[in-house]
Write a protein that holds these residues in place. Structure first.
Motif, short mmCIF file in Angstrom:
data_model
loop_
_atom_site.label_atom_id
_atom_site.label_comp_id
_atom_site.label_asym_id
_atom_site.label_seq_id
_atom_site.Cartn_x
_atom_site.Cartn_y
_atom_site.Cartn_z
N HIS A 1 -30.39 29.07 91.53
CA HIS A 1 -29.47 30.91 91.79
C HIS A 1 -27.68 29.17 92.27
CE1 HIS A 1 -32.87 32.95 91.91
NE2 HIS A 1 -33.78 31.62 92.92
N GLY A 2 -27.71 29.10 91.13
CA GLY A 2 -26.54 27.66 91.53
C GLY A 2 -25.56 28.96 91.38
N PRO A 3 -23.84 28.38 90.96
CA PRO A 3 -22.87 29.15 90.45
C PRO A 3 -23.22 28.89 88.63
CG PRO A 3 -22.22 26.72 91.86
CD PRO A 3 -23.70 27.06 91.89
N ARG B 1 -29.87 29.11 82.46
CA ARG B 1 -30.86 29.38 82.02
C ARG B 1 -31.47 29.45 80.18
NH1 ARG B 1 -30.07 33.71 85.87
NH2 ARG B 1 -28.43 34.58 84.74
N ALA B 2 -30.05 28.61 79.83
CA ALA B 2 -29.70 29.19 77.83
C ALA B 2 -30.10 27.22 77.88
CB ALA B 2 -28.28 28.71 77.85
N THR B 3 -30.05 26.67 78.81
CA THR B 3 -30.61 25.37 78.99
C THR B 3 -32.11 24.95 79.23
OG1 THR B 3 -29.03 24.59 79.67
CG2 THR B 3 -30.69 22.74 80.12
N LEU C 1 -18.80 32.36 86.68
CA LEU C 1 -19.63 32.64 85.89
C LEU C 1 -18.89 33.69 84.25
CD1 LEU C 1 -22.47 33.96 84.90
CD2 LEU C 1 -21.98 35.76 86.28
N LYS C 2 -17.16 34.17 84.64
CA LYS C 2 -17.38 34.50 83.74
C LYS C 2 -16.55 33.66 82.40
CE LYS C 2 -12.05 37.16 83.01
NZ LYS C 2 -11.47 37.39 83.18
N HIS C 3 -16.30 32.08 82.71
CA HIS C 3 -16.24 30.80 81.61
C HIS C 3 -17.59 30.84 80.39
CE1 HIS C 3 -15.43 27.08 80.41
NE2 HIS C 3 -14.30 27.34 79.87
#
Length: 390
Positions: free
Chosen positions: A131-133, A139-141, A60-62
């Motif tokens: 709800h995955g990694p 969501r952006a897609t 998520l950070k990346h």
């Protein structure tokens, strides 16, 4: 960042791999084909950014770091474009290939700020990522798809998955995979084959079976192993297997293929122009295409009249006629190794069948999958949004 001092400029962006990406791949080749297609339509694509938004492991950070970088670049582009005369600004924004691992952080923002159409080619949606990694990228897609004025898919399976997330079903379009028609060879095919046989030490009078793909872990290696097992049981007939490709799994594959000895010719990594002579002179292409999305190497083989035996996936099947008697190759359902082996045996031992499939491959691919055919269709869809280029 380029200045758009051209006629009918189009901001072109590929978040996974830019058309100029140093490592060749099928994905990069399709991006280049879309670039050519836009040129043929009368627009002038200009690379908007080389930012790679790819997140391999889903941290998520990346993902958030890339999102911040993308928004910063988008704002920089907006300021740059707004300083230009209106005639030099992008006519529309064109993004090639976005999905949860490589979303588009630039196009939606720039398009909205400039009030220009936003066009996507090749998007895919994996709902398990909700709800995955990669849920942040996912969501952006979805947001990009909802904003898009046109979404073009080369894979009918992807088209079905993205339609619910678009503004309306009529913004979604299926475009058969395409590429430029091959140029005429300078030398006769027999002469080119003779030269290759001498250069690489390949028996000229045996059938040459070609495979062109990266040798990397996962589906590519699985396809190579599938074909290797097939050929190990066909050692009673003459053939020479020519492999063009390299990757992390190459040494492992070579060990597993040790029993076939000098029947395999490992040519390594080739540029497109280096592959052409093999497409002109080999007798067939074999590729199981395990989980293959499209298989542009398969289409390229057909363009050159090279008969193909391949595995059936929705994307691969879209490269062939629905009528079996018009197909330029054999399509074998996945997980049917005995049928695949029988198909390879037929093609190796029946020159007349190969000749028949060769003619059908060229006729079908030139008529339905040419750059010109794709440009006509693309222009028909995009002109109402953008206007007719001069």
């Amino acid at each position: 960042m380029s200045t758009l001092s051209v006629n009918n400029p189009v901001a072109f962006y590929a978040p996974l791999k830019a058309p100029t990406y140093p490592t060749p791949s099928g994905d990069q080749k399709i991006a280049q084909h879309f670039w050519q297609c836009l040129e043929l339509c009368g627009w002038t694509p200009v690379l908007a950014s080389q930012l790679r938004s790819f997140s391999r492991h889903g941290e998520l950070k990346h993902q958030k770091r890339l999102a911040r970088l993308g928004k910063w670049q988008a704002n920089k582009l907006i300021k740059h474009y707004l300083r230009l005369p209106k005639v030099q600004r992008p006519t529309f924004w064109f993004t090639y290939h976005l999905y949860h691992k490589a979303p588009d952080w630039l196009g939606p923002r720039v398009s909205q700020a400039l009030n220009i159409p936003y066009v996507i080619a090749e998007a895919s949606v994996s709902e398990k990522q909700l709800h995955g990694p990669w849920r942040y990228n996912f969501r952006a897609t979805l947001a990009a798809l909802h904003q898009a004025n046109a979404v073009i898919s080369l894979n009918p399976k992807d088209l079905t998955g993205i339609q619910p997330y678009c503004q309306a079903t009529d913004v979604c379009h299926y475009l058969p995979p395409f590429m430029a028609l091959p140029e005429q060879a300078d030398l006769p095919q027999s002469t080119i084959r003779q030269q290759l046989a001498q250069q690489y030490g390949i028996p000229e009078n045996q059938p040459w079976l070609l495979s062109v793909a990266m040798v990397r872990p996962g589906d590519k290696l699985a396809s190579y192993r599938y074909l290797l097992n097939c050929l190990q049981s066909l050692q009673n007939v003459p053939w020479q297997w020519i492999i063009i490709g390299e990757g992390q799994a190459l040494n492992q594959l070579k060990k597993e293929a040790n029993t076939l000895g000098t029947r395999i010719h490992w040519l390594g990594k080739f540029e497109t122009t280096q592959i052409t002579p093999w497409l002109q002179t080999c007798d067939l292409m074999a590729w199981p295409a395990i989980n293959e999305a499209l298989g542009m190497a398969i289409l390229e083989a057909q363009m050159y009249g090279l008969p193909v035996i391949t595995g059936a996936t929705p994307g691969v099947c879209s490269l062939f006629s629905d009528t079996p008697t018009q197909r330029g190759g054999l399509i074998i359902p996945q997980q049917q190794p005995e049928n695949f082996k029988h198909g390879v045996y037929e093609l190796l031992t029946q020159p007349k069948l190969r000749q028949q499939l060769s003619q059908q491959a060229q006729q079908w691919s030139h008529q339905h999958h040419s750059l010109f055919a794709a440009a006509q269709q693309l222009k028909q869809w995009l002109t109402p949004l953008i206007g007719n280029p001069d």
